[in-house]
Write a protein that holds these residues in place. Structure first.
Motif, PDB file in Angstrom:
ATOM      1  N   GLY A 176      30.435  38.480  41.323  1.00  0.00           N
ATOM      2  CA  GLY A 176      29.790  37.210  41.613  1.00  0.00           C
ATOM      3  C   GLY A 176      28.583  37.324  42.509  1.00  0.00           C
ATOM      4  N   ASP A 177      27.857  38.461  42.409  1.00  0.00           N
ATOM      5  CA  ASP A 177      26.722  38.696  43.291  1.00  0.00           C
ATOM      6  C   ASP A 177      25.373  38.436  42.613  1.00  0.00           C
ATOM      7  N   GLY A 178      25.393  38.004  41.337  1.00  0.00           N
ATOM      8  CA  GLY A 178      24.157  37.751  40.610  1.00  0.00           C
ATOM      9  C   GLY A 178      23.475  39.000  40.094  1.00  0.00           C
ATOM     10  N   ILE A 179      24.038  40.170  40.362  1.00  0.00           N
ATOM     11  CA  ILE A 179      23.457  41.452  39.936  1.00  0.00           C
ATOM     12  C   ILE A 179      24.399  42.174  38.978  1.00  0.00           C
ATOM     13  N   THR A 180      25.650  42.265  39.343  1.00  0.00           N
ATOM     14  CA  THR A 180      26.647  42.953  38.520  1.00  0.00           C
ATOM     15  C   THR A 180      26.929  42.160  37.247  1.00  0.00           C
ATOM     16  N   ASP A 181      27.103  42.871  36.133  1.00  0.00           N
ATOM     17  CA  ASP A 181      27.535  42.222  34.893  1.00  0.00           C
ATOM     18  C   ASP A 181      29.036  41.937  35.007  1.00  0.00           C
ATOM     19  N   ASP A 182      29.385  40.665  35.130  1.00  0.00           N
ATOM     20  CA  ASP A 182      30.779  40.277  35.345  1.00  0.00           C
ATOM     21  C   ASP A 182      31.510  39.930  34.052  1.00  0.00           C
ATOM     22  N   SER A 183      30.844  39.981  32.909  1.00  0.00           N
ATOM     23  CA  SER A 183      31.484  39.491  31.682  1.00  0.00           C
ATOM     24  C   SER A 183      32.717  40.312  31.327  1.00  0.00           C
ATOM     25  N   ALA A 184      32.672  41.643  31.471  1.00  0.00           N
ATOM     26  CA  ALA A 184      33.830  42.471  31.130  1.00  0.00           C
ATOM     27  C   ALA A 184      34.995  42.215  32.079  1.00  0.00           C
ATOM     28  N   ALA A 185      34.697  42.033  33.351  1.00  0.00           N
ATOM     29  CA  ALA A 185      35.763  41.776  34.327  1.00  0.00           C
ATOM     30  C   ALA A 185      36.437  40.438  34.072  1.00  0.00           C
ATOM     31  N   SER A 224      46.063  37.255  30.566  1.00  0.00           N
ATOM     32  CA  SER A 224      46.795  35.975  30.622  1.00  0.00           C
ATOM     33  C   SER A 224      46.955  35.463  32.049  1.00  0.00           C
ATOM     34  N   VAL A 225      45.901  35.650  32.853  1.00  0.00           N
ATOM     35  CA  VAL A 225      45.931  35.076  34.198  1.00  0.00           C
ATOM     36  C   VAL A 225      46.132  33.568  34.131  1.00  0.00           C
ATOM     37  N   GLY A 226      45.518  32.939  33.133  1.00  0.00           N
ATOM     38  CA  GLY A 226      45.723  31.505  32.925  1.00  0.00           C
ATOM     39  C   GLY A 226      44.718  30.656  33.658  1.00  0.00           C
ATOM     40  N   SER A 227      44.728  30.708  34.970  1.00  0.00           N
ATOM     41  CA  SER A 227      43.816  29.907  35.785  1.00  0.00           C
ATOM     42  C   SER A 227      42.735  30.806  36.365  1.00  0.00           C
ATOM     43  N   LEU A 228      41.487  30.595  35.910  1.00  0.00           N
ATOM     44  CA  LEU A 228      40.357  31.352  36.435  1.00  0.00           C
ATOM     45  C   LEU A 228      39.551  30.434  37.340  1.00  0.00           C
ATOM     46  N   ARG A 229      39.613  30.700  38.633  1.00  0.00           N
ATOM     47  CA  ARG A 229      38.929  29.854  39.605  1.00  0.00           C
ATOM     48  C   ARG A 229      37.703  30.586  40.147  1.00  0.00           C
ATOM     49  N   PHE A 230      36.549  29.925  40.000  1.00  0.00           N
ATOM     50  CA  PHE A 230      35.273  30.516  40.381  1.00  0.00           C
ATOM     51  C   PHE A 230      34.797  29.889  41.689  1.00  0.00           C
ATOM     52  N   PRO A 231      34.806  30.621  42.782  1.00  0.00           N
ATOM     53  CA  PRO A 231      34.199  30.100  44.016  1.00  0.00           C
ATOM     54  C   PRO A 231      32.682  30.267  43.987  1.00  0.00           C
ATOM     55  N   SER A 232      32.046  29.929  45.081  1.00  0.00           N
ATOM     56  CA  SER A 232      30.591  29.993  45.173  1.00  0.00           C
ATOM     57  C   SER A 232      30.083  31.392  44.836  1.00  0.00           C
ATOM     58  N   GLY A 233      29.014  31.429  44.011  1.00  0.00           N
ATOM     59  CA  GLY A 233      28.415  32.704  43.633  1.00  0.00           C
ATOM     60  C   GLY A 233      27.664  32.589  42.330  1.00  0.00           C
ATOM     61  N   GLN A 234      26.978  33.655  41.961  1.00  0.00           N
ATOM     62  CA  GLN A 234      26.296  33.743  40.672  1.00  0.00           C
ATOM     63  C   GLN A 234      26.951  34.868  39.870  1.00  0.00           C
ATOM     64  N   TYR A 235      27.370  34.524  38.657  1.00  0.00           N
ATOM     65  CA  TYR A 235      28.141  35.433  37.827  1.00  0.00           C
ATOM     66  C   TYR A 235      27.334  35.761  36.572  1.00  0.00           C
ATOM     67  N   ARG A 236      26.888  37.008  36.447  1.00  0.00           N
ATOM     68  CA  ARG A 236      26.097  37.418  35.281  1.00  0.00           C
ATOM     69  C   ARG A 236      27.009  37.727  34.102  1.00  0.00           C
ATOM     70  N   PHE A 237      26.696  37.088  32.957  1.00  0.00           N
ATOM     71  CA  PHE A 237      27.372  37.407  31.703  1.00  0.00           C
ATOM     72  C   PHE A 237      26.317  37.961  30.740  1.00  0.00           C
ATOM     73  N   THR A 238      26.636  39.073  30.077  1.00  0.00           N
ATOM     74  CA  THR A 238      25.745  39.592  29.041  1.00  0.00           C
ATOM     75  C   THR A 238      26.321  39.401  27.647  1.00  0.00           C
ATOM     76  N   LYS A 239      27.541  38.904  27.575  1.00  0.00           N
ATOM     77  CA  LYS A 239      28.163  38.578  26.285  1.00  0.00           C
ATOM     78  C   LYS A 239      29.194  37.484  26.511  1.00  0.00           C
ATOM     79  N   GLY A 295      31.848  23.341  41.749  1.00  0.00           N
ATOM     80  CA  GLY A 295      30.450  22.956  41.619  1.00  0.00           C
ATOM     81  C   GLY A 295      29.480  23.903  42.280  1.00  0.00           C
ATOM     82  N   THR A 296      29.983  24.973  42.897  1.00  0.00           N
ATOM     83  CA  THR A 296      29.090  25.904  43.597  1.00  0.00           C
ATOM     84  C   THR A 296      28.905  27.215  42.844  1.00  0.00           C
ATOM     85  N   ALA A 297      29.598  27.397  41.723  1.00  0.00           N
ATOM     86  CA  ALA A 297      29.502  28.631  40.945  1.00  0.00           C
ATOM     87  C   ALA A 297      28.539  28.445  39.781  1.00  0.00           C
ATOM     88  N   THR A 298      27.676  29.433  39.565  1.00  0.00           N
ATOM     89  CA  THR A 298      26.726  29.422  38.458  1.00  0.00           C
ATOM     90  C   THR A 298      26.963  30.631  37.568  1.00  0.00           C
TER      91      THR A 298
END
Length: 480
Positions: free
Chosen positions: A53-62, A70-85, A103-106
Motif C-alpha cells: 500500500g505504498d503506491g510503488i509496490t505492485d500489490d495485485s498479486a498479494a 478465502s480471507v473473506g473480508s479484505l479491509r483497505f486502510p489509508s494508502g495507495q495500492y498499485r494494481f497491474t492486473k 474512504g482513504t484507500a486508493t
C-alpha cells in the motif's frame, strides 16, 4: 435424636465455582467450529496481511493471494495500492467476499480490465427457487464499499461483475478509468448506492450484453463520463430503478448516440422501471446529446423498450431533454424541462405514451438560444395532459404532431411560442380540448393540415384556429 451433618458453606462455594469455570461441551463446540486462522484474518487489514500500500509496490498479486486464501473480508486502510492486473474474485471457489475501506484507500489500476472482478455461477432468475445451494453458501451478496479506484491505463475499469447474486456496491469512487462499473452476461438483484463515478473516458455505469432483473441505482453522482452516464446496450433488462441521482455532462467523445441515461435496445429489450427525483443535465456542445434517450428495436416491433415511468426529474442544457424512439408504455409526469437546444420532447414511432403535468419552460435567467421544441412523429394512442409550454423559438409551434393517430390533448397551457400554439399535420382520430392557448393575433393558436376526424372543443384561445377539410370544431371560444 441424631443430628444432621452440615456441609460447610465455604465448601459449597468452592464446588460451585469449579463448575462455573468448566466450559460446557456445547460452548467448546461453538468456540472451535470456526478455524482460528479465519477468525484472526477477519480482524486484520490487508496491510497487516502483507500488502504494502505504498503506491510503488505492485500489490495485485498479494491481494489476489488473500482472495484465493478465502480471507473473506479484505479491509483497505489509508494508502495507495498499485494494481497491474485485475483481482479476480471467483466466488464459488473463494466463498463470500467483501472489499471495504473508510474512504482513504486508493487503488491505482495500471492494467487493462477491472480492478475488482466478481464472478459467480448464478444462472437462475430472481426467484428463490431458482437459486442453487452453492450460490447461498459461497457466492451470495458480494460487497464493495468505501474504496477509490483511479484509472492509470486506457482500458482500466473500476468494478465488473458477471453471474452474481445480490451484489452491493456502495460509496465507490471511480475516476479517470474507461468505465466505472461494468455489468455483463448475467446478474440478479444489483444494488448501487452513494457512488461517485466521475471523469471516466467511457461510461459511468455500463450494462452491456446483460441479462439482468432487479437493479437499484440511487443517491449517486454520475458525471463527466465521456460516453454516457448510465448506458444499456444489447441487453435484456427488467426492473431498473434510477432514483435521486445527479447525472450530468456525460457526453463528448461518443461515436454513436448516447445520453446521460441511454437505453439502446435496438437489440434486446428493456421493460419495467423508473427514473425519478434526479437532476439530469449538460452537455450543450454535443450535437446529439440527450438527457434521457430510449431506443427500441425498430418500427416493425416498437414494444421492446417501455413499461416505464419518468417522474419528478429536473432536466436541462442538452440538445434533447427526453427522446423516445420505438417505445411503448411510458408515463412522463411531474418533470421540469428547460434549456433544450433542439427539443424538450422528441417522441418518434412510439405508442401508449402518457405525458402529464410537466413544465416545459424558458426561464429568462437562462439566456441560451434554445428552441425547446415538443414534437410527436408517427405516434399512436398517446395522452397529453396538463402540459405547461412556454416560449418555444425557431420551430413551427409550441406543440407539434406529425403523422399521428388517436392522440388526446387536454388541459394544456401554451404561451408566447414564437410561431404558434398547436400544429397537427396529417393527424387522424384525435382531439384537442380544454386548453388555454394565448399566442396573440399574429400567430395561430391551433392549426390542422391534412388528416381527418379531428375534434377541437372547449378551448380558450387568442390567435387564429386554422383547420382544413374533415376537421370537426365545436364549442371553441376565441378571444382577441
Amino acid at each position: 435424636m441424631k443430628s444432621k451433618t452440615l456441609v460447610p458453606v465455604c465448601v459449597v462455594a468452592v464446588v460451585l465455582m469449579g463448575l462455573y469455570l468448566i466450559p460446557p461441551a456445547a460452548s467448546q463446540s461453538q468456540t472451535t467450529s470456526q478455524p482460528e486462522s479465519s477468525r484472526v484474518n477477519a480482524s486484520k487489514t490487508v496491510l497487516e496481511l502483507g500488502v504494502k500500500g505504498d503506491g510503488i509496490t505492485d500489490d495485485s498479486a498479494a491481494i489476489q493471494k488473500l482472495v484465493d486464501a478465502s480471507v473473506g473480508s479484505l479491509r483497505f486502510p489509508s494508502g495507495q495500492y498499485r494494481f497491474t492486473k485485475p483481482v479476480v474474485i471467483d466466488l464459488t471457489k473463494v466463498g463470500p467476499t467483501s472489499i471495504s475501506g473508510d474512504g482513504t484507500a486508493t487503488i491505482l489500476m495500471e492494467g487493462a480490465g477491472p480492478a475488482f472482478h466478481f464472478i459467480g455461477t448464478h444462472n437462475g432468475t430472481a426467484s428463490p427457487k431458482t437459486v442453487q445451494p452453492v450460490v447461498w453458501e459461497k457466492e451470495r451478496t458480494p460487497m464493495i464499499d468505501g474504496i477509490e479506484i483511479v484509472g492509470k491505463h486506457p482500458e482500466a475499469i473500476g468494478v465488473a461483475a458477471s453471474k452474481t447474486m445480490q451484489i452491493n456496491i456502495t460509496r465507490l469512487v471511480v475516476r479517470k478509468a474507461l468505465h466505472g462499473i461494468h455489468l455483463y452476461e448475467r446478474n440478479r438483484n444489483v444494488s448501487i448506492d452513494n457512488c461517485h463515478l466521475y471523469e471516466n473516458e467511457g461510461v459511468g455505469i455500463y450494462l452491456e450484453k446483460l441479462n439482468l432483473h432487479q437493479i437499484n441505482i440511487s443517491d449517486s453522482h454520475i458525471s463527466y463520463n465521456k460516453q454516457g452516464g448510465i448506458v444499456v446496450r444489447e441487453s435484456e433488462i427488467r426492473n431498473i430503478q434510477i432514483g435521486n441521482c445527479d447525472i450530468e455532462g456525460n457526453m463528448g467523445q461518443e461515436t454513436e448516440p448516447t445520453a446521460n441515461i441511454l437505453f439502446d435496445i435496438s437489440k434486446g429489450s428493456l421493460r419495467e422501471g423508473a427514473i425519478f427525483g434526479c437532476t439530469i443535465q449538460h452537455t450543450n456542445d454535443a450535437p446529439d446529446s440527450a438527457n434521457v434517450r430510449f431506443i427500441g428495436n425498430g418500427p416493425e416491433d416498437p414494444r421492446k423498450v417501455g413499461n416505464f415511468a419518468i417522474a419528478d426529474n429536473s432536466m436541462s442544457d442538452v440538445a434533447v431533454n427526453i427522446h423516445l424512439k420505438h417505445a411503448r408504455g411510458i408515463t412522463i409526469t411531474g418533470n421540469t424541462l428547460w434549456q433544450a437546444y433542439e427539443h424538450n420532447l422528441l417522441v418518434e414511432d412510439s405508442s401508449h405514451i402518457v405525458l402529464g403535468s410537466n413544465l416545459l419552460d424558458r426561464n429568462p435567467d437562462y439566456r441560451a438560444k434554445t428552441k425547446d421544441a415538443n414534437v410527436f412523429k408517427d405516434c399512436t394512442d398517446c395522452t397529453l395532459n396538463a402540459l405547461n409550454i412556454l416560449a418555444t423559438r425557431g420551430v413551427p409551434a409550441g406543440l407539434i404532431l406529425e403523422n399521428c393517430a388517436r392522440m388526446n390533448i387536454t388541459n394544456c397551457s401554451i404561451r408566447q411560442c414564437q410561431n404558434g400554439g398547436i400544429l397537427l399535420s396529417n393527424v387522424k382520430q384525435s382531439r384537442i380540448s380544454d386548453c388555454l392557448i394565448t399566442e396573440g393575433e399574429k400567430n395561430f393558436a391551433i392549426r390542422v393540415t391534412g388528416g381527418q376526424e379531428i375534434q377541437i372543443t372547449d378551448n380558450l384561445v387568442s390567435g387564429s384556429i386554422d383547420v382544413g377539410p374533415g376537421t370537426e370544431v365545436s364549442n371553441t371560444m376565441t378571444v382577441y
